[in-house]
Write a protein that holds these residues in place. Structure first.
Motif, short mmCIF file in Angstrom:
data_model
loop_
_atom_site.label_atom_id
_atom_site.label_comp_id
_atom_site.label_asym_id
_atom_site.label_seq_id
_atom_site.Cartn_x
_atom_site.Cartn_y
_atom_site.Cartn_z
N GLN A 160 41.08 97.25 -23.78
CA GLN A 160 41.74 97.41 -22.49
C GLN A 160 41.19 98.66 -21.82
OE1 GLN A 160 44.29 95.45 -20.87
NE2 GLN A 160 43.50 96.74 -19.23
N LEU A 161 40.87 98.55 -20.53
CA LEU A 161 40.45 99.70 -19.75
C LEU A 161 41.62 100.14 -18.87
CD1 LEU A 161 38.03 101.55 -19.04
CD2 LEU A 161 37.64 100.06 -17.07
N TYR A 162 41.86 101.45 -18.84
CA TYR A 162 42.90 102.03 -18.00
C TYR A 162 42.21 102.91 -16.96
CZ TYR A 162 45.99 100.60 -21.76
OH TYR A 162 46.67 99.86 -22.69
N ARG A 163 42.74 102.89 -15.75
CA ARG A 163 42.16 103.69 -14.66
C ARG A 163 43.22 104.67 -14.17
NH1 ARG A 163 38.84 101.41 -9.42
NH2 ARG A 163 38.40 103.45 -8.53
N GLY A 164 42.82 105.94 -14.02
CA GLY A 164 43.72 106.95 -13.49
C GLY A 164 44.19 106.57 -12.09
N ILE A 165 45.39 106.97 -11.73
CA ILE A 165 45.92 106.63 -10.42
C ILE A 165 45.53 107.67 -9.38
CG2 ILE A 165 47.80 105.29 -11.42
CD1 ILE A 165 49.67 107.62 -10.81
N GLY A 166 45.73 107.33 -8.14
CA GLY A 166 45.36 108.23 -7.05
C GLY A 166 43.85 108.39 -6.98
N ASP A 167 43.40 109.60 -6.79
CA ASP A 167 41.97 109.88 -6.68
C ASP A 167 41.33 110.23 -8.02
OD1 ASP A 167 41.98 109.44 -3.94
OD2 ASP A 167 42.48 111.53 -3.48
N SER A 168 42.01 109.94 -9.11
CA SER A 168 41.50 110.28 -10.43
C SER A 168 40.18 109.57 -10.71
CB SER A 168 42.51 109.89 -11.50
OG SER A 168 41.98 110.15 -12.79
N ARG A 169 39.29 110.28 -11.37
CA ARG A 169 38.01 109.70 -11.80
C ARG A 169 38.03 109.39 -13.30
NH1 ARG A 169 33.77 113.54 -11.08
NH2 ARG A 169 35.29 115.21 -11.06
N ILE A 170 39.24 109.44 -13.89
CA ILE A 170 39.40 109.17 -15.32
C ILE A 170 39.54 107.68 -15.59
CG2 ILE A 170 40.97 109.46 -17.30
CD1 ILE A 170 39.53 112.01 -16.79
N LEU A 171 38.81 107.22 -16.58
CA LEU A 171 38.94 105.86 -17.11
C LEU A 171 39.13 106.01 -18.61
CD1 LEU A 171 35.88 104.41 -15.21
CD2 LEU A 171 38.26 103.85 -14.74
N THR A 172 40.00 105.20 -19.18
CA THR A 172 40.23 105.26 -20.62
C THR A 172 40.11 103.87 -21.22
OG1 THR A 172 41.74 107.13 -20.33
CG2 THR A 172 41.83 105.98 -22.44
N ASN A 173 39.22 103.74 -22.18
CA ASN A 173 39.01 102.51 -22.90
C ASN A 173 39.74 102.61 -24.23
OD1 ASN A 173 37.88 100.16 -24.09
ND2 ASN A 173 36.13 101.31 -24.85
N VAL A 174 40.54 101.61 -24.56
CA VAL A 174 41.22 101.54 -25.84
C VAL A 174 40.85 100.20 -26.48
CG1 VAL A 174 43.45 101.55 -27.03
CG2 VAL A 174 43.13 102.96 -24.98
N ALA A 175 40.20 100.26 -27.64
CA ALA A 175 39.76 99.04 -28.32
C ALA A 175 40.19 99.08 -29.77
CB ALA A 175 38.24 98.91 -28.23
N VAL A 176 40.68 97.97 -30.26
CA VAL A 176 41.12 97.85 -31.65
C VAL A 176 40.08 97.05 -32.42
CG1 VAL A 176 42.96 97.07 -33.19
CG2 VAL A 176 43.53 97.97 -30.91
N TRP A 177 39.74 97.57 -33.59
CA TRP A 177 38.75 96.94 -34.47
C TRP A 177 39.35 96.68 -35.84
CZ3 TRP A 177 33.73 95.68 -33.09
CH2 TRP A 177 33.35 96.07 -31.81
#
Length: 124
Positions: free
Chosen positions: A63-80
């Motif tokens: 799953q990819l998460y994107r910061g709200i507003g003008d955030s340039r943060i993206l967070t990838n969470v993957a289960v293996w």
């Protein structure tokens, strides 16, 4: 090209990746900082490498998460399924080649974690 940086210098990502595999599931978390104006380009490239990873043995979910507003943060969470599966997928030449496609100035802070039990709150 993306620049991989360790969030915790006492446990560098590449050292975590080479660690012993006890066969238990792991979660790969990657916090990206996209260069100004390049968030959509980072997402496009992430899609390419996510499709490669999704096709690898041992991949459970992502799953990819994107910061709200003008955030340039993206967070990838993957289960293996286990550490070896992630390591094998990460070391594949096809995946390594996608790392060169990220816009210059892209930062990546990858780490490997496992669920932790906290009494009265959550189970491992």
């Amino acid at each position: 090209m993306i620049d991989l940086r360790d969030l915790d210098p006492s446990a560098p990502f590449l050292t975590q990746l080479q660690g012993p595999d006890d066969g238990r599931p792991i979660t790969f978390v990657n916090v990206f900082l996209a260069p100004a104006g390049e968030v959509d380009k980072v997402i496009d490239v992430w899609r390419e490498d996510a499709l490669l990873m999704k096709a690898q043995p041992g991949f459970i979910s992502g799953q990819l998460y994107r910061g709200i507003g003008d955030s340039r943060i993206l967070t990838n969470v993957a289960v293996w399924e286990n550490l070896t599966s992630l390591k094998d997928a990460f070391m594949r030449e096809a995946f390594q080649n996608t790392l060169t496609l990220y816009p210059d100035g892209s930062l990546s802070h990858p780490l490997i974690v496992r669920k932790a039990a906290v009494a009265g709150v959550c189970v491992a």
